[in-house]
Design a protein around this motif. Structure first.
Motif, short mmCIF file in Angstrom:
data_model
loop_
_atom_site.label_atom_id
_atom_site.label_comp_id
_atom_site.label_asym_id
_atom_site.label_seq_id
_atom_site.Cartn_x
_atom_site.Cartn_y
_atom_site.Cartn_z
N ALA C 345 -9.68 -22.18 -21.78
CA ALA C 345 -9.52 -22.59 -20.38
C ALA C 345 -10.54 -23.65 -20.00
N ILE C 346 -11.67 -23.71 -20.73
CA ILE C 346 -12.70 -24.68 -20.34
C ILE C 346 -12.22 -26.12 -20.58
N VAL C 350 -11.53 -28.89 -17.72
CA VAL C 350 -12.18 -30.20 -17.67
C VAL C 350 -11.14 -31.29 -17.42
N PHE C 353 -9.99 -31.12 -13.83
CA PHE C 353 -11.00 -31.63 -12.92
C PHE C 353 -11.05 -33.15 -12.97
N CYS C 354 -10.95 -33.72 -14.17
CA CYS C 354 -11.02 -35.17 -14.27
C CYS C 354 -9.84 -35.84 -13.57
N ILE C 356 -8.19 -34.60 -11.04
CA ILE C 356 -8.39 -34.47 -9.59
C ILE C 356 -9.41 -35.50 -9.12
N ALA C 357 -10.48 -35.69 -9.92
CA ALA C 357 -11.49 -36.69 -9.54
C ALA C 357 -10.86 -38.08 -9.50
#
Ligand code: HEA
Ligand code: HEA
Ligand code: CUA
Ligand SMILES: [Cu+2]
Lengths: 335, 203, 645
Positions: C345-346, C350, C353-354, C356-357
């Motif tokens: 899941a990590i 990541v 998250f990237c 979304i950023a």
């Protein structure tokens, strides 16, 4: 068809559901579920908030700054986003570690190592598409078999040993515990315990061929005294026919193909291809939890098992109506 | 008129060896795939062995070590010949390539004959028990590799005798070395697993 | 490379139009497909073969979808007599097998076959004939499976065919053999495609495209192909062992003779788990490629995303046992696989998250391809989180083999892979056909799919928790599962409407779409530099790059490659790491022999179902097309070292 409605009256303890636990293991797993549910919901909501905020920001930015000069980014924003992501990854790692610990702890609390040595042991043997429950006992004459109906004493751990006579099946009573596969050539063990008296439905959970859908069973949890009495009754051979009709029914049974596959203790029928019928009338369902055990269904089943459970391994048994009536009278006497 | 910079590659060579050549990567890919297959067969062997009460099962007689060891040595020798052929290819010495290819293929066929005796001296078949199944399949698949690869070499030999030989065939021969080493070295591993090691533990 | 051989010099930027024309004609001459039906069968161009792959895979998707609809209709009410158990079992097996082996994996690779050479700025794949073979063998596998279906010989033991149910004793007849051979075909095809992609990506990138400037799409294709190389041998081994148990009486999976039923599960899932990332990772490549032009900025965290991909591919090989928790394996081992499953899941996080950023710091245009990316993020996060739940052994024991799992994997497969795929079609359709797809119909298809999807599959989570096992052809009315099932079926209809709108949109736009131009989205990667659809030779002059977003950087002073011979199929080979020019290679041209070899292979593996003797005969037969395939052809323009005797 109104197959199991009748059970509601006889203490059927709710539906077959993992979220309605009646034993310690199902209870612990339910706790784990709710923990997972809330943690994951929180994570989902959080991620979605950032996601939606990102979309709103991105939309505004396009309206304000247009779409030209694609390589330009704002260094300050980039740095802040980087910090946020590092924090998010750290939070992810911590959350996941917490979930891992919770999972392992739950796993231990339900593990098979926790049953006392002298606990009641039942061997579950899977067949296409029915269940055989063999109650173990050091004294061989006390060993009994109870197809498709697993009786257990309330409040006591019961050791379950699983194996299979043909393909892989899976033993599953959602209200009591998760699954354990029945694998030919291997045995595995687990334990279950019911804390409330009641009837719980179980179902085969590994695809096993045509009638995987209709491979159910009932777990009947009753007070220890009643359980002991049940065991005593099950040890008895079939009662002798009490009426001429039943007498004739036994004749029919023995002269038809039935003994090729079925056992009735106290008669010459001793085959183990199909379920043991010695105490058929004491059971609540027919054909692995598929039909209620009523005269009509029993007659229909014997004459044409393939219409209710297409593909199952019992062939149709056409016979004269009087013969069938006699047979039914006999089978219904097998308490 | 505006000028635009260009990179002129017309002087670059069109025949190269080793990891510079795409075909080398292709062969390495193939070798990886097959190594994975062999590794999984070995894993299956040990898995079945882990579940068995007696391994090999009673009554199993494997080929004599003298036979299997000779076969192994023949195969390793052919690997050496293939190495020489590849070396000659890098120097574009057609005559030497041909001679070493003939030696390699010849030893390959000798190995296949010995393999025939190996099969004949097994006291069991693929349908005798799971042990028989896994051993026959491992040995059988390896035999198939030697066979196809020896036939391939034979075709090369025909080509080198008959022509036309193109510059790219040098790369082909040189890369073929990788594959041939793979089939012979993988047998070294299976020789230990199947024939050498169980013998040590058996009374 | 000897750097001396590469000369950077200046040439007129706008050479005379007729010079360009002449180059064009010479290249056309070298890269033109052969004529006629034989020429069609001999085609090797990556664009042509990839389009065949994509169309075929979508046809299989429609077939798999129709099977799903039949299942949904059967389950819409309790004790429904519409489908017999026998038919239902065939349907879910066909559905799962079709979707996984004939649709999802091939189509992800097919998009790669089309785009990778264009994105890395080369003219052709490294092994074009192998790709031709790969397509035919895939098609034969699919046809085999479906002819089995129509001859009532469709497999019926589930898409992972557990033994002993699929063994000789409990599945007599030829059904499972059809399944096992279909696996062999599709896996050979997948392996051939992957090796070709790996070599192409390693060796044929445009000068300047060092590994750290490679588009993320190409990274995902590279890593996926590497995973295929390590994972697919497992399913080839297992399906071959199964076929041997069934056809020549071996005992690999027969407990009575020392075999073991669990061995099958280990072998299958050792492939089966990586398989799901083989489907998912290319989809993340689509997402990374689409999100950039529609946020008008470089992706956030390129390095982090590449690392996540690598991490996912490694960890992905350590999870397979999470499909087998209910077999009662030792507890310590299970905890290890829980930990590994949770760990994965990590890297997924990541990546999320990237993305979304990237949205956060971008300027978003909400066009149809982007909508599918956004839909993907929402659905995949939900599906991935339920994957984490499944990784917890005790919870898995409850929901394993229930509709909870069915819900999980449709969330990640449809949300995680099919949504990006459809987005990718909207995005690259203009490049492939020269025309845009309708934006209005696109928005309709998105919202229908998004709503229909959640309506179909969300209720299944609840059904699973309420105890509904998967793979049941019907259920009792008292079970309390009726309403949710009805809802799911209803959702399935909405979903179908979405698929139909999408397909009609594509068909309509083929003829009537607006003319696209080279770079309709103002995107950043090399495939948008050439015309739409690309010419047969890809690029007139091979491009070079000096950054991750070549088309967003000044192009005037960026050199182009000259000096490749334009009268034969020549490509530039560069160094693996830094993409410096190394040598010129000639790739193979059209040939009928890959097709013939595919026929021979097909014939062999199909007749082997009926007699083991087909194998030796097939091998002997295969020698002819193989030799012809590789035999030197005078028109390749090679240096002859020794004339024909
Ligand atoms: C595209 C395909 C795909 C993908 C990507 C995944 C992703 C994952 N899957 Fe899934 N899975 C399947 C396809 C896929 N799966 C299929 C087809 C099956 C069933 C096969 C069959 O039986 O027929 C299956 C079955 C399956 C099982 C077995 C269930 C059973 O049969 O009992 C398990 C158990 O561990 C599991 C786990 C996971 C996990 C942990 C992930 C993880 O990779 C998910 C990671 C992603 C996220 C977690 C979301 C993003 C992350 C964040 C936003 C960070 C924050 C998160 C936290 C703090 C938790 N999957
Ligand atoms: C990528 C993989 C993938 C995809 C896309 C899907 C898509 C769908 N799946 Fe799939 N499913 C699996 C992979 C997939 N599935 C797998 C691996 C299994 C396990 C199998 C097993 O247990 O062995 C499974 C099992 C499975 C089940 C469980 C069966 C059971 O256990 O009893 C169900 C039940 O509802 C289901 C439903 C659906 C539905 C409704 C869709 C829908 O999304 C489908 C939508 C598509 C369409 C409806 C097609 C529409 C097209 C047309 C109508 C043609 C029109 C043509 C023109 C206009 C030219 N699937
Ligand atoms: Cu027994 Cu499913
Ligand atoms: Cu998995």
């Amino acid at each position: 068809m109104n197959a199991l409605a009748f059970l509601a009256g006889s203490g059927f303890a709710g539906r077959q559901s993992a979220l309605n636990p009646a034993g310690p293991q199902a209870g612990r797993i339910e706790d784990l579920w709710w923990l997972m549910f809330w943690v994951c919901t929180a994570v989902f909501v959080l991620v979605m908030l950032f996601f939606i905020a990102g979309m709103v920001r991105g939309r505004r930015a396009r309206k304000e700054r247009g779409v030209e000069a694609p390589m330009s980014v704002e260094p300050g924003v980039e740095r802040r986003m980087m910090r946020t992501i590092v924090a998010a990854v750290a939070a992810t790692v911590i959350t996941l570690f917490g979930l891992l610990v919770a999972s392992v702890a739950t796993g231990r609390s339900i593990s098979p190592l926790r049953v006392p040595e002298d606990a009641l042991t039942v061997k579950v043997i899977g067949h296409q598409w029915w269940w055989d429950f063999e109650y173990q006992h050091p004294e061989p004459y006390r060993i009994i078999r109870s197809p498709n109906e697993l009786h257990i004493p309330v409040g006591q751990p019961v050791r379950i040993l699983t194996t299979s006579a043909d393909v892989i099946h899976s033993f599953w009573v959602p209200n009591l515990h998760g699954k354990l596969d029945l694998i030919p050539g291997r045995t595995a063990d687990t334990w279950i315990q019911a804390d409330r008296p009641g009837v719980y439905r179980g179902q085969c959970a590994e695809f096993c061929g045509h009638q995987h859908a209709h491979m159910g069973f009932l777990v009947i949890a009753e007070p220890p005294e009643r359980f002991a009495a049940w065991w005593e009754r099950q040890r008895q051979p079939a009662p002798e026919p009490a009426t001429p009709l039943q007498q004739r029914g036994r004749q029919v049974f023995l002269s038809q193909a039935c003994p090729l596959c079925h056992t009735i203790q106290g008669t010459d029928a001793g085959s183990r291809v199909g379920p043991d019928l010695t105490h058929l009338a004491s059971r609540r369902t027919l054909a692995a939890g598929t039909l209620p055990n009523t005269r009509g269904h029993l007659g229909g089943w014997i004459a044409d098992p393939q219409s209710t459970k297409p593909g199952n391994l019992m062939p149709p048994n056409p016979m004269k109506s009087e013969d069938l009536q006699a047979l039914l009278a006999y089978l219904e006497s097998l308490r | 008129m505006k000028q635009r910079p260009v990179i002129d590659v017309s002087e670059l060579p069109s025949v190269v060896f080793g990891s510079r050549a795409p075909i080398w990567w292709g062969v390495v890919g193939l070798v990886t795939i097959e190594s994975m297959g062999f590794a999984l067969l070995a894993a299956a062997y040990f898995y079945l062995r882990g579940g068995a009460s007696e391994w090999p099962p009673p009554g199993v007689i494997n080929p004599p070590l003298a036979l299997t060891t000779t076969a192994l040595l023949v195969l390793l020798a052919s690997s050496f010949c293939m190495h020489e052929a590849a070396k000659a290819a890098k120097r574009a010495e057609l005559g030497r390539i041909l001679r070493w290819l003939i030696a390699t293929a010849g030893l390959g066929y000798v190995f296949l004959v010995l393999r025939g005796f190996e099969f004949a001296s097994m006291s069991y078949e693929w349908r005798s028990h799971a042990y028989g199944s896994i051993v026959w399949v491992i040995v059988g698949i390896h035999t198939l590799h030697i066979l196809t690869s020896a036939v391939e070499k034979t075709i090369f030999i025909v080509l080198f005798i008959r022509g036309p030989v193109e510059d790219k065939h040098l790369t082909d021969v040189a890369t073929n070395e990788v594959y041939w080493h793979f089939v012979s070295l993988s047998w070294l591993v299976f020789y230990v697993i199947l024939y050498l090691e169980p013998g040590f533990f058996r009374p | 490379m000897s750097p001396k051989s590469v000369v950077i010099q200046a040439e007129p930027e706008t050479p005379e139009a007729d010079l360009l024309d002449e180059v064009h004609h010479r290249l056309e001459g070298a890269w033109r497909p052969e004529k006629g039906f034989i020429g069609w069968l001999s085609e090797v161009r990556h664009t042509a073969i990839a389009k065949r792959f994509i169309v075929t895979a979508f046809i299989f998707f429609a077939l798999g979808g129709i099977e799903a609809l039949l299942m949904r209709i059967q389950l819409s009410r309790p004790e429904n007599g519409l489908l017999s158990p026998d038919l239902y079992n065939q349907l879910f097996t066909m559905h799962g097998t079709t979707m996984m082996f004939l649709f999802a994996v091939p189509i992800m690779e097919a998009v790669g076959l089309y785009l990778v050479p264009l994105m890395i700025g080369t003219r052709e794949l490294a092994f074009p004939r192998l790709i031709n073979y790969s397509y035919w063998i895939y098609l034969i596998g699919g046809l085999l499976l479906y002819s089995g279906f129509f001859l009532s010989m469709a497999p019926d033991a589930g898409w992972f065919s557990y033994v002993p149910l699929s063994g000789p004793e409990y599945s007599p007849g030829k059904r499972v053999d059809v399944w096992a051979q279909m696996i062999t075909f599709t896996e050979v095809s997948g392996l051939a495609t992957s090796v070709t992609l790996i070599v192409t990506i390693f060796k044929q990138r445009a000068p300047g495209m060092s590994l750290n400037r490679m588009p993320l799409f190409v990274w995902t294709q590279l890593i996926t192909s590497l995973m295929v190389v390590f994972a697919m041998p497992a399913v080839m081994v297992s399906s071959s062992l199964l076929a041997m148990d069934r056809l020549i009486d071996t005992h690999f999976f027969n407990p009575g003779e020392g075999g073991d039923a669990i061995l099958w599960q280990h072998l299958f899932w050792f492939f089966g788990h990586p398989e799901v990332y083989i489907i998912f990772l290319p989809a993340t490549g689509f997402v990374s490629a689409i999100i950039v032009p529609f946020t008008r900025r470089p992706i956030f965290g390129y390095n982090a995303i590449v690392l996540s991909l690598v991490a996912t591919s490694f960890i992905g090989f350590g999870l397979w046992v999470h499909h087998m928790f209910a077999t009662g394996l030792p507890q310590l081992g299970q905890s290890f696989f829980t930990a590994a499953s949770i760990m994965i899941a990590i890297p997924s996080g990541v990546q999320i998250f990237c993305w979304i950023a990237t949205l956060w710091g971008g300027r978003i245009r909400f066009r149809t391809p982007m909508l599918f990316v956004l839909g993907f993020i929402a659905i995949f996060v939900a599906g991935g989180l339920t994957g984490v739940m499944l990784a917890a052994v005790p919870l898995d024991l409850q929901v394993h083999d229930t509709f909870f799992v069915v819900a999980h994997f449709h969330y990640v497969l449809i949300g995680g892979a099919v949504f990006p795929l459809i987005g990718a079609v909207y995005f690259w359709f203009p490049k492939m056909t020269g025309r845009m797809m309708s934006e209005r119909a696109g928005k309709w298809s998105f919202w229908l799919l998004f709503a229909g999807f959640n309506l179909t599959f969300f209720p299944m989570y609840q059904l699973g928790l309420q105890g509904m096992p998967r793979r049941v052809y019907t259920y009792l009315g008292e079970s309390g599962w009726t309403d949710l099932n009805r809802l799911a079926t209803l959702g399935g209809l909405v979903l179908t409407a979405g698929v139909v709108v999408f397909i009609l949109n594509a068909l309509w736009s083929l003829r009537h779409g607006a003319i696209a131009g080279d770079n309709p989205w103002d995107a950043d990667t090399l495939e948008w530099e050439t015309s739409s659809p690309p010419p047969s030779y890809g690029f007139l002059y091979l491009p070079t790059v000096h950054g991750r977003h070549p088309l967003w950087m000044p192009r005037e002073n960026q050199p182009v490659v000259v000096g490749l011979q334009d009268n034969r199929r020549e490509v530039l080979v560069t160094h693996t790491l830094d993409a410096e020019p190394d040598h010129r290679d000639i790739v193979a041209g059209p040939s009928i022999w890959p097709f013939v070899l595919a026929l021979v292979t097909g014939f062999t593996f199909i007749t082997v179902i009926f007699t083991p003797w087909a194998l030796p005969w097939g091998i002997v037969l295969a020698i002819i097309p193989l030799v012809c395939w590789f035999w030197p052809r005078s028109d390749m323009g090679r240096v002859i070292l020794k004339e024909k005797a």
